[in-house]
Design an enzyme around this catalytic site. Structure first.
Site, PDB file in Angstrom:
ATOM      1  N   GLY A  11       0.826  -1.213   0.000  1.00  0.00           N
ATOM      2  CA  GLY A  11       0.000   0.000   0.000  1.00  0.00           C
ATOM      3  C   GLY A  11       0.858   1.260   0.000  1.00  0.00           C
ATOM      4  O   GLY A  11       2.085   1.190  -0.086  1.00  0.00           O
ATOM      5  N   ASP A  32       0.767  -8.841   1.495  1.00  0.00           N
ATOM      6  CA  ASP A  32      -0.374  -8.019   1.064  1.00  0.00           C
ATOM      7  C   ASP A  32      -1.315  -8.908   0.264  1.00  0.00           C
ATOM      8  O   ASP A  32      -0.858  -9.795  -0.452  1.00  0.00           O
ATOM      9  CB  ASP A  32       0.134  -6.856   0.186  1.00  0.00           C
ATOM     10  CG  ASP A  32      -0.787  -5.654   0.209  1.00  0.00           C
ATOM     11  OD1 ASP A  32      -1.962  -5.810  -0.197  1.00  0.00           O
ATOM     12  OD2 ASP A  32      -0.358  -4.565   0.625  1.00  0.00           O
ATOM     13  N   SER A  75      -4.816  -2.715   5.863  1.00  0.00           N
ATOM     14  CA  SER A  75      -6.208  -2.276   6.047  1.00  0.00           C
ATOM     15  C   SER A  75      -6.607  -1.373   4.895  1.00  0.00           C
ATOM     16  O   SER A  75      -5.788  -0.563   4.443  1.00  0.00           O
ATOM     17  CB  SER A  75      -6.378  -1.465   7.343  1.00  0.00           C
ATOM     18  OG  SER A  75      -7.726  -1.009   7.463  1.00  0.00           O
ATOM     19  N   LYS A  91     -12.622  -7.065   9.494  1.00  0.00           N
ATOM     20  CA  LYS A  91     -11.883  -8.322   9.656  1.00  0.00           C
ATOM     21  C   LYS A  91     -10.376  -8.092   9.783  1.00  0.00           C
ATOM     22  O   LYS A  91      -9.725  -8.704  10.616  1.00  0.00           O
ATOM     23  CB  LYS A  91     -12.156  -9.258   8.469  1.00  0.00           C
ATOM     24  CG  LYS A  91     -13.485 -10.003   8.602  1.00  0.00           C
ATOM     25  CD  LYS A  91     -13.753 -10.878   7.392  1.00  0.00           C
ATOM     26  CE  LYS A  91     -12.822 -12.088   7.352  1.00  0.00           C
ATOM     27  NZ  LYS A  91     -13.088 -12.923   6.156  1.00  0.00           N
ATOM     28  N   TYR A 145     -14.119   1.336  10.208  1.00  0.00           N
ATOM     29  CA  TYR A 145     -12.678   1.591  10.291  1.00  0.00           C
ATOM     30  C   TYR A 145     -12.306   2.027  11.707  1.00  0.00           C
ATOM     31  O   TYR A 145     -11.370   1.507  12.305  1.00  0.00           O
ATOM     32  CB  TYR A 145     -12.307   2.686   9.283  1.00  0.00           C
ATOM     33  CG  TYR A 145     -10.837   2.978   9.163  1.00  0.00           C
ATOM     34  CD1 TYR A 145      -9.953   2.017   8.709  1.00  0.00           C
ATOM     35  CD2 TYR A 145     -10.326   4.240   9.480  1.00  0.00           C
ATOM     36  CE1 TYR A 145      -8.598   2.298   8.571  1.00  0.00           C
ATOM     37  CE2 TYR A 145      -8.977   4.519   9.344  1.00  0.00           C
ATOM     38  CZ  TYR A 145      -8.119   3.546   8.892  1.00  0.00           C
ATOM     39  OH  TYR A 145      -6.780   3.827   8.757  1.00  0.00           O
ATOM     40  N   LYS A 149      -9.998  -0.196  14.292  1.00  0.00           N
ATOM     41  CA  LYS A 149      -8.716   0.274  14.819  1.00  0.00           C
ATOM     42  C   LYS A 149      -8.745   0.392  16.341  1.00  0.00           C
ATOM     43  O   LYS A 149      -7.726   0.168  16.999  1.00  0.00           O
ATOM     44  CB  LYS A 149      -8.339   1.612  14.176  1.00  0.00           C
ATOM     45  CG  LYS A 149      -7.970   1.504  12.698  1.00  0.00           C
ATOM     46  CD  LYS A 149      -6.684   0.728  12.468  1.00  0.00           C
ATOM     47  CE  LYS A 149      -6.226   0.793  11.027  1.00  0.00           C
ATOM     48  NZ  LYS A 149      -5.007   0.005  10.784  1.00  0.00           N
ATOM     49  N   TYR A 159      -2.243  -8.099  24.340  1.00  0.00           N
ATOM     50  CA  TYR A 159      -1.077  -8.960  24.077  1.00  0.00           C
ATOM     51  C   TYR A 159       0.154  -8.439  24.818  1.00  0.00           C
ATOM     52  O   TYR A 159       0.999  -9.201  25.256  1.00  0.00           O
ATOM     53  CB  TYR A 159      -0.796  -9.059  22.566  1.00  0.00           C
ATOM     54  CG  TYR A 159      -1.445 -10.277  21.953  1.00  0.00           C
ATOM     55  CD1 TYR A 159      -2.826 -10.345  21.788  1.00  0.00           C
ATOM     56  CD2 TYR A 159      -0.678 -11.379  21.560  1.00  0.00           C
ATOM     57  CE1 TYR A 159      -3.427 -11.466  21.252  1.00  0.00           C
ATOM     58  CE2 TYR A 159      -1.278 -12.506  21.023  1.00  0.00           C
ATOM     59  CZ  TYR A 159      -2.645 -12.550  20.866  1.00  0.00           C
ATOM     60  OH  TYR A 159      -3.236 -13.658  20.342  1.00  0.00           O
ATOM     61  N   THR A 175      -1.864  11.617   6.067  1.00  0.00           N
ATOM     62  CA  THR A 175      -0.517  11.578   5.475  1.00  0.00           C
ATOM     63  C   THR A 175      -0.650  11.584   3.958  1.00  0.00           C
ATOM     64  O   THR A 175      -1.617  11.031   3.421  1.00  0.00           O
ATOM     65  CB  THR A 175       0.215  10.308   5.947  1.00  0.00           C
ATOM     66  OG1 THR A 175       0.237  10.309   7.371  1.00  0.00           O
ATOM     67  CG2 THR A 175       1.643  10.261   5.431  1.00  0.00           C
TER      68      THR A 175
END
Ligand code: UDP
Length: 312
Positions: A11, A32, A75, A91, A145, A149, A159, A175
């Site tokens: 990406g 990817d 994503s 997902k 989205y 996130k 974790y 960005t």
């Protein structure tokens, strides 16, 4: 030589990261599924020290050998992409992050999550600091989205706390730069081609909503510093230079010497009214701040859009 996996490596940001990590002498494995990424973004990296695996990160990942770093950038990432791919967006944020974290635990790798200013939603605090919890509509069209996130951040911290994985979370603000995809629905890759073609610029709403745009090289430097730091809590990386979308459109018209006019299209649902990073934390702990002005970054980006138009 450190061995590093970048998910979403084909990406816009993933490929910029792969390029940067190769320059820093990492062996890079780019993963990817090419749903929104583009193999042309990484073609120039092919060779020793770089490999590409076409794989959907929501499925079990098997990789032989040691891995030192995992950067999870897979994503859909533009409003248009995640409106068209809502389930995949959820997902990859949930199942994909789980798989990538599982791999990090197994390999004892440092894990970095690409999070987003979207976790702040339509913010009620301005500028946004990392300790702001946000104002997100979970069931709106952008919710797929934003919530993916937010879940990804929660899973990453779980974790870290429960399994002791060394994790980092970067909250990326708007960005821009070379390799943005034309037609991905974002403002800059819409406005530059429109300006270059002397076609009207499609400003959504009255254009008084604000964003703070960071040039990609600055972002990548900030991400690398975070990766190498011992900071486990989220860090904003972005350029605090705030402007309205109308101002951005006018600046692009000026820099391209275009005769384009501005037209107004409907404002998307839940489009945030303001957005600006507070980067005190990144300055303090990473010694990072952006070096490129918006204008310098735009000039480089315009040059790139011109070059791909000439080559196609
Ligand atoms: N936008 C616009 N015209 C376009 C694309 C986007 O006016 O052709 C607006 C959009 O509504 C938002 C801002 O520009 O207010 C930034 O949009 P972008 O999709 O680049 O990023 P995000 O909304 O995720 O910050």
């Amino acid at each position: 030589m450190p061995r590093t996996l970048v998910t979403g490596g084909a990406g816009f940001l993933g490929s910029s990261l792969c390029e940067d990590l190769r320059k820093r002498d990492h062996e890079v494995i780019c993963m990817d599924n090419l749903s929104t990424g583009d193999i042309r973004n990484i073609e120039h990296l092919q060779g020793e020290g770089f490999s590409f695996i076409k794989h959907d990160v929501t499925e079990y990942i098997f990789l032989a050998g040691s891995i030192d770093y995992i950067l999870h950038f897979a994503s859909p990432a533009s409003p248009l992409d995640y409106l068209q791919l809502p389930i995949q967006t959820l997902k990859v944020g949930a199942l994909g992050t789980h798989k990538a974290l599982g791999l990090a635990k197994e390999k004892k790798a440092t894990f970095l999550l690409a999070s987003t200013s979207e976790v702040y939603g339509d913010p009620l605090i301005h500028p946004q600091r990392e300790d702001y919890w946000g104002n997100v509509n979970p069931i709106g069209p952008r919710g797929v989205y934003e919530e993916a996130k937010r879940f990804a951040e929660a899973l990453t911290m779980a974790y870290h706390r429960y399994h002791g994985v060394d994790t980092k979370i970067v909250r990326i603000f708007n960005t821009f730069g070379p390799r943005m995809r034309i037609g991905d629905g974002r403002a800059i890759p819409a406005f530059i081609p429109q300006s270059l073609a002397n076609e009207p610029l499609t400003v959504f709403g009255d254009g008084n909503q604000t964003r703070s745009f960071c040039y990609v090289d600055d972002l990548i430097e900030g991400i690398y510093r975070l990766l190498m730091s011992d900071q486990n809590d989220p860090v904003n990386i972005g350029n605090p230079h705030e402007m309205t979308i109308l101002e951005m459109g006018q600046l692009i018209i000026q820099l391209t010497g275009s005769s384009s006019k501005i037209i107004h299209d409907p404002l998307p649902v839940d489009d945030p009214k303001v957005r600006q990073p507070d980067i005190s934390l990144a300055k303090g702990i990473l010694g990072w701040e952006p070096k490129f002005s918006v204008e310098e970054g735009l000039k480089l980006t315009i040059k790139w859009f011109e070059s791909i138009q000439n080559s196609s």
